[in-house]
Each structure stands twice: as structure tokens, then as C-alpha cells.
Write a protein that holds these residues in place. Structure first.
Motif, PDB file in Angstrom:
ATOM      1  N   LEU A  30      11.038  29.898  67.300  1.00  0.00           N
ATOM      2  CA  LEU A  30      10.394  31.018  66.611  1.00  0.00           C
ATOM      3  C   LEU A  30       9.336  31.653  67.512  1.00  0.00           C
ATOM      4  O   LEU A  30       9.213  32.883  67.568  1.00  0.00           O
ATOM      5  N   THR A  66       9.501  35.556  68.585  1.00  0.00           N
ATOM      6  CA  THR A  66       8.449  36.470  68.131  1.00  0.00           C
ATOM      7  C   THR A  66       7.598  36.975  69.296  1.00  0.00           C
ATOM      8  O   THR A  66       7.087  38.093  69.241  1.00  0.00           O
ATOM      9  N   LEU A 105       7.356  28.320  57.966  1.00  0.00           N
ATOM     10  CA  LEU A 105       8.249  27.353  58.595  1.00  0.00           C
ATOM     11  C   LEU A 105       7.594  25.979  58.671  1.00  0.00           C
ATOM     12  O   LEU A 105       8.208  24.965  58.323  1.00  0.00           O
TER      13      LEU A 105
END
Length: 217
Positions: free
Chosen positions: A168, A172, A202
Motif C-alpha cells: 500500500l 500510494t 488496513l
């Protein structure tokens, strides 16, 4: 890594060479940068260049390493959190400190953007792993401390959550830098809040533990 003889150069000469290289890589990225152009602008021969560096990949890794060091130098020290609120306060503070660094240093931002594109380049895999290893170790420790105060979920294997958080972060980072290039600093700051929300959802598993909404009759 540069050859040891590079470290024996006068500090101002080392800085001048790395400045030229940083400008070239920031403007053109790894693939578009010209090693010959860097050598010419730095004022030495190709033979001399290989006396200090293995080649373009080695010089790029050196420039990126210094950029990452500068980035991490802006981050506040992580301390064991007192509770879940303190955990997410520190996480947020560090993320925003990194964002402020990027906004205040356009060249470093472009280098980091280029690094996110170059991480899949086979020629740079060893360099990328060298940068990623300390970050992975840091995040692993942070998540472990988060579990002790109830800030981080325990329903997933620790290694799975670590891989998911790293993935992630990589995705990102690239997206945030794209937002910055296309829409400027205000868009980047707005996007940061969305990214922070994704990290928390998350890591904390809030959605996983929420009851599904009831349907209105």
C-alpha cells in the motif's frame, strides 16, 4: 555503492559530482538520464568516472541513497506508543513530516518519484532492496508495538499485514507524487488524508470488524 576512492575525494568535489548527477536524474529519471552528460557536466573523463563508480546504476543508487537519508532525517523519532491514540498520532505525524519534506524540496520529490518508477528495473533491484530493508524492519517493529496497545489488528498473520502495508505504501507513494505533479501542493495535502485513512483501515481492521449496515424496509 561508489568505490572507496570516491570517499577520498575532497568533500566539495564529491558534492559537486553528486549535485550534477542529482539534477540529471531528477529531470530525466533513471532511464532518460545520460551518464555521458553527467560526466561532461561534472568535468571529468569517462575513464575517471569508472574509477569512482561502477556505472550509471551505481551513481543513481548513490544519489537516491543520499535523498532517502535526507528524507528520513526529517522524520521525528518513533517512541513506543502509550495507547492506540498515541500510535496513530505518531504515525500521522511522521507521514505528514515526509509530505512536508517533499513539498519543500522539488528535486528530491522528483528523484523519489523516479525511484518509484525504477524499483521494477532489473538493473536496480539490488539498490532498491538495500533501501527497502531498513524501512521494512522499521515498519515491522512499529506494527508489533501497535499490536501491544490495540492499535493494530491481530486477525491476520504478521508477515501478511507487513507485506500489505508495504505494498500500500509503494502504491500510494506513486499515486501521491502523480497528484503533486498534476495538481500541485493543495491536492497533495488533501490526498494525504485519504492515504492515512487507508493505512489505518488496513492496519486497524476497522472495516473487517464493523457490522454490515442494516437495510431499511
Amino acid at each position: 555503492m561508489p568505490h572507496p576512492r570516491f570517499d577520498r575525494l575532497a568533500p566539495e568535489r564529491r558534492r559537486a559530482i553528486l549535485e550534477v548527477a542529482a539534477e540529471e536524474f531528477a529531470e530525466h529519471g533513471f532511464d532518460g538520464a545520460s551518464y555521458n552528460r553527467i560526466i561532461e557536466r561534472a568535468g571529468f573523463s569517462k575513464g575517471t568516472a569508472y574509477y569512482y563508480f561502477e556505472g550509471k546504476e551505481d551513481l543513481y543508487a548513490t544519489v537516491i541513497g543520499l535523498t532517502v537519508e535526507g528524507l528520513l532525517g526529517q522524520v521525528g523519532k518513533w517512541t513506543p506508543p502509550r495507547d492506540a491514540e498515541d500510535f496513530w498520532r505518531q504515525f500521522r505525524s511522521i507521514y505528514l513530516a515526509l509530505l512536508d519534506f517533499i513539498l519543500g524540496d522539488e528535486r528530491s520529490a522528483r528523484l523519489l518519484h523516479g525511484m518509484s518508477q525504477a524499483r521494477m528495473n532489473p538493473k536496480l533491484q539490488s539498490a532498491w532492496l538495500r533501501f527497502e530493508a531498513p524501512l521494512t524492519a522499521w515498519l515491522q517493529r512499529v506494527l508489533a508495538e501497535g499490536r501491544t496497545v490495540g492499535a493494530v489488528r491481530t486477525d491476520l498473520p504478521e508477515d501478511l499485514l507487513l507485506v500489505a502495508m508495504m505494498g500500500l505504501g509503494q502504491a500510494t507513494d506513486f499515486w501521491m507524487l502523480e497528484q503533486w505533479e498534476r495538481h500541485g501542493a493543495p491536492a497533495l495535502r488533501r490526498s494525504a488524508e485519504q492515504v492515512l485513512s487507508l493505512f489505518e483501515e488496513l492496519a486497524a481492521g476497522r472495516r473487517a470488524h464493523k457490522a454490515p449496515p442494516t437495510r431499511k424496509r
